[in-house]
Enzyme design. Structure first.
Site, PDB file in Angstrom:
ATOM      1  N   ARG A 111       0.902  -1.013  -0.163  1.00  0.00           N
ATOM      2  CA  ARG A 111      -0.105  -0.028  -0.035  1.00  0.00           C
ATOM      3  C   ARG A 111       1.089   1.262  -0.011  1.00  0.00           C
ATOM      4  NH1 ARG A 111      -4.018   1.254   4.900  1.00  0.00           N
ATOM      5  NH2 ARG A 111      -4.991  -0.715   4.169  1.00  0.00           N
TER       6      ARG A 111
ATOM      7  N   LEU B 244      -6.773   4.009   1.584  1.00  0.00           N
ATOM      8  CA  LEU B 244      -5.428   5.087   1.528  1.00  0.00           C
ATOM      9  C   LEU B 244      -5.049   5.033   2.881  1.00  0.00           C
ATOM     10  CD1 LEU B 244      -7.361   7.364  -0.979  1.00  0.00           C
ATOM     11  CD2 LEU B 244      -5.523   5.989  -1.785  1.00  0.00           C
TER      12      LEU B 244
ATOM     13  N   GLU C  49      -9.546   7.780   9.500  1.00  0.00           N
ATOM     14  CA  GLU C  49     -10.784   6.818  10.105  1.00  0.00           C
ATOM     15  C   GLU C  49     -11.714   6.366   8.967  1.00  0.00           C
ATOM     16  OE1 GLU C  49     -14.443   6.430  13.033  1.00  0.00           O
ATOM     17  OE2 GLU C  49     -13.375   8.349  13.082  1.00  0.00           O
TER      18      GLU C  49
ATOM     19  N   HIS D 180     -19.891   8.467   0.300  1.00  0.00           N
ATOM     20  CA  HIS D 180     -20.109   7.181   0.765  1.00  0.00           C
ATOM     21  C   HIS D 180     -21.767   6.699   0.659  1.00  0.00           C
ATOM     22  CE1 HIS D 180     -19.707   3.284   3.266  1.00  0.00           C
ATOM     23  NE2 HIS D 180     -20.611   3.706   3.832  1.00  0.00           N
TER      24      HIS D 180
ATOM     25  N   MET E  92     -12.101   2.493  -5.049  1.00  0.00           N
ATOM     26  CA  MET E  92     -12.252   1.281  -3.990  1.00  0.00           C
ATOM     27  C   MET E  92     -10.914   0.985  -3.244  1.00  0.00           C
ATOM     28  SD  MET E  92     -15.356   1.153  -4.111  1.00  0.00           S
ATOM     29  CE  MET E  92     -15.826  -0.391  -3.345  1.00  0.00           C
ATOM     30  N   ARG E  93     -10.116   1.461  -2.991  1.00  0.00           N
ATOM     31  CA  ARG E  93      -8.988   1.111  -2.296  1.00  0.00           C
ATOM     32  C   ARG E  93      -8.827   2.049  -1.331  1.00  0.00           C
ATOM     33  NH1 ARG E  93      -7.317  -3.164  -4.085  1.00  0.00           N
ATOM     34  NH2 ARG E  93      -5.375  -2.960  -2.797  1.00  0.00           N
TER      35      ARG E  93
ATOM     36  N   THR F 235     -10.609  11.460   6.459  1.00  0.00           N
ATOM     37  CA  THR F 235      -9.737  11.344   7.560  1.00  0.00           C
ATOM     38  C   THR F 235      -9.258   9.948   7.655  1.00  0.00           C
ATOM     39  OG1 THR F 235     -11.356  10.792   9.267  1.00  0.00           O
ATOM     40  CG2 THR F 235     -10.936  13.238   9.154  1.00  0.00           C
TER      41      THR F 235
END
Ligand code: GRF
Length: 223
Positions: free
Chosen positions: A70, A98, A148, A114, A95-96, A146
């Protein structure tokens, strides 16, 4: 699109992984004072790339499969994005997940959409989970990113009813129509510098009636 004289055009980079209908909605809507400088996909076969190229937007592919991990992928992606000196980076069906360093690099200028009313149903398969949970209202959220996952400050949400007989597909289609409405709106607000993150958690939108933050559901009724 021209910016007011003396003001430089803002640069927007949009990241996609597939269909790209949210990217298409943003490109079609435009934002006075900004231009979509590039659309970048992590998949060469992303259908949205064809629309972007036809619309005259520069396209690029940074395939996650070309990188060992990654961190390497994130670094390559960041280099491809930063070549366009972006004021705003828009995740549109990207769809990755980060990494935190990547997210911090774009802090305050990285938006995501989302397909749920966050904080409900973070993660995948939101429509299936909404149906299984029996909720009456579902929707979509545009938020600042963020570290999270699906946890950043909310810019705008739209709600849709969950109807008897809904399938995952019918619910997804109802939500997607709202996504196409609220994402261009959020991008426009950003470009107009109306968005301020307050206390790290909430977003203030300058000069906008509170009623604009959500779709009004039909009035309550009995048959
Ligand atoms: C959208 O529902 C978006 O909210 C989710 O993935 C879907 C992408 O659709 N993250 P598209 O590629 O924008 O058509």
């Amino acid at each position: 699109m021209m910016a007011p004289s003396g003001v430089s055009m803002k640069s927007i980079v949009i990241l996609i992984s597939g269909r790209g209908s949210n990217m298409e909605a943003i490109v079609r809507a435009g934002a006075p004072g900004a231009r979509v400088a590039a659309v970048i996909s992590n998949r060469a076969d992303a259908a949205g790339l064809a629309f972007a190229a036809k619309a005259g937007v520069s396209t690029d592919v940074v395939a996650h499969t070309d990188y060992a991990g990654r961190a390497c992928f994130d670094a390559a992606l960041q280099a491809a994005i930063d070549a366009h000196d972006p004021d705003l980076v828009v995740l549109a069906g990207f769809m990755r997940v980060l990494g935190a360093d990547f997210v911090r690099h774009y802090e305050g200028r990285l938006l995501n959409i989302h397909p749920s009313l966050l904080p409900a149903f973070p993660g995948l398969h939101t429509h299936r989970r909404a149906l299984a949970a029996g909720v009456r209202v579902h929707g979509a959220t545009v938020h600042f990113v963020t570290p999270e996952l699906d946890g950043g400050p909310v810019v705008i949400q739209a709600a849709v009813p969950v109807l008897p007989g809904d399938s995952e597909d019918s619910l997804a289609a109802r939500v997607l129509a709202e996504e196409h409405r609220i994402y261009p709106q959020a991008v426009r607000w950003f470009v107009e510098e109306r968005l301020t993150i307050v206390g790290g958690a909430c977003v203030e939108v300058a000069g906008v009636r509170p009623a604009c933050f959500a779709l009004h559901l039909p009035p309550l009724d009995t048959e």
